[in-house]
Design a protein around this motif. Structure first.
Motif, mmCIF file in Angstrom:
data_model
loop_
_atom_site.group_PDB
_atom_site.id
_atom_site.type_symbol
_atom_site.label_atom_id
_atom_site.label_comp_id
_atom_site.label_asym_id
_atom_site.label_seq_id
_atom_site.Cartn_x
_atom_site.Cartn_y
_atom_site.Cartn_z
ATOM 1 N N PHE A 56 38.427 30.596 33.747
ATOM 2 C CA PHE A 56 38.726 31.899 34.337
ATOM 3 C C PHE A 56 38.747 33.013 33.287
ATOM 4 C CE2 PHE A 56 40.597 28.717 37.138
ATOM 5 C CZ PHE A 56 39.973 29.051 38.336
ATOM 6 N N HIS A 104 44.934 33.208 36.197
ATOM 7 C CA HIS A 104 44.101 33.203 37.418
ATOM 8 C C HIS A 104 44.038 31.840 38.097
ATOM 9 C CE1 HIS A 104 42.916 37.238 36.360
ATOM 10 N NE2 HIS A 104 42.493 36.809 35.188
ATOM 11 N N HIS A 147 43.605 31.367 42.208
ATOM 12 C CA HIS A 147 42.423 30.646 42.691
ATOM 13 C C HIS A 147 42.830 29.476 43.596
ATOM 14 C CE1 HIS A 147 38.279 29.187 42.672
ATOM 15 N NE2 HIS A 147 38.771 27.978 42.485
#
Length: 343
Positions: free
Chosen positions: A127, A297, A301
């Motif tokens: 990420f 992240h 996600h």
């Protein structure tokens, strides 16, 4: 849809600094329960996030009505607790390395499939903006044929970061299974597979315990890797980089060299063969150093995968393939030979 009801099992540093914080920052999530065998740790987290505290994950899974679970435990517990949570009907985000053997990893994948639940492994390097941009440049042919790479992930060791300091499970073989290779090396194995977009087929390794007197796991590991298209390079994982963390990757191609997380100001520097240099400011990589706790992240996600019912970027299969690079390195060390990955 009502909020996703989440429990975090294991309230050590990774839960405290990443999972709990990031779940709390996600408006789609409600943290309903936390668990840790150290009662004071569970209670502290429960108080902070207005959740129920448990010291037994079995009781937590039986008692709470949950949608998802984060498994933030020592490596040897990843598989059994993940499988228990999947069988209890929860989606699972498990920390890396996903398991301590290929069999464990396969059993986790099977449990996710048979319960029709998401399984995601917390490889946050995918990420990072510079890594995503590098993959794109390679895919677009900007770099030309890839010739070689070198990647490193090292810092002074988990004692400065882990909840238990020098007495941490990270240093104990029966709980950690492997040391710097599992803590840091598996991240880089996953990153290389992602950025180069191909699998590793051969691995040779040297592994030592030279920096940590209290460890019976590796604290320095260097791998030589070969990919399916014949790209060769090195991966280093270390708990002996005492002055400063290194989380850099350099990719050498026909038309350009990509330097990722290698420059203090620019997260990606592209040096073209014709002398042109392009510097990207893409926001830094997450680090354990002061001020390095930007969002990973990973949580967002995972939550999005559940809400949109789509496969996470790092599902069980992906986690297993990255783990297999590390297991191959162990085989190489034990046999003193180059290990050929199973097809």
């Amino acid at each position: 849809m009502s909020k996703i009801r989440v429990a975090v099992i294991g309230c050590g540093s990774i839960a405290k600094h990443r999972h709990l914080l990031e779940y709390d920052n996600n408006s789609e999530v409600e943290i309903v329960a936390v668990c840790d065998i150290v009662e004071s740790r569970a209670k502290e987290a429960a108080e902070m996030y207005h959740a129920n505290a448990y010291t037994s994950y079995e009781i937590l899974l039986k008692t709470e009505d949950l949608d998802a679970v984060s498994v933030c435990l020592p490596n040897y517990l990843h598989a059994p607790v993940t499988i228990a949570a999947l069988n209890a009907g929860c989606h699972v985000l498990c920390e890396k390395p996903m398991a301590t053997s290929k069999e464990e990893a396969e059993n986790m994948i099977k449990a996710a499939e048979s319960n029709n639940k998401k399984l995601m492994i917390g490889h946050n390097q995918r990420f990072v903006s510079s890594h995503q941009r590098a993959r794109m440049l390679i895919e677009q042919g900007e770099v030309g044929k890839i010739y070689s790479f070198r990647t490193a992930f090292g810092h002074g060791g988990p004692e400065g970061w882990s909840a238990d300091g020098g007495d941490s499970w990270f240093f104990k073989k029966d709980q950690a299974f492997i040391g710097a290779m599992g803590d840091l090396g598996v991240h880089k194995a996953d990153l290389l597979r992602y950025v180069l977009n191909e699998e590793v087929v051969e691995v040779g390794a040297f592994v030592e315990t030279s920096a940590k007197e209290n460890a019976d796991v590796d604290d320095n590991a260097v791998f030589i890797l070969k990919t399916e298209s014949g790209v060769i390079g090195t991966l280093a994982a270390s708990w002996a980089y005492t002055a400063k963390e290194d989380n850099s990757t350099i990719i050498y191609g026909e038309n350009a060299t990509l330097r990722l997380e290698d420059h203090p100001d620019y997260s990606l520097v592209v040096q073209y063969k014709n002398g042109e240099v392009v510097k990207y400011e893409l926001g830094g990589i997450q680090s354990n150093e002061e001020g390095g706790q930007s969002t990973t992240h990973v949580i967002d996600h995972f939550v999005e995968s559940i809400l949109q019912d789509k496969e996470p970027l790092i599902n069980g299969e992906e986690g297993k393939k990255s783990l297999e690079v590390i297991l191959g390195a162990i085989e190489s060390v034990e046999s003193k030979r180059i290990y050929q990955m199973e097809k």
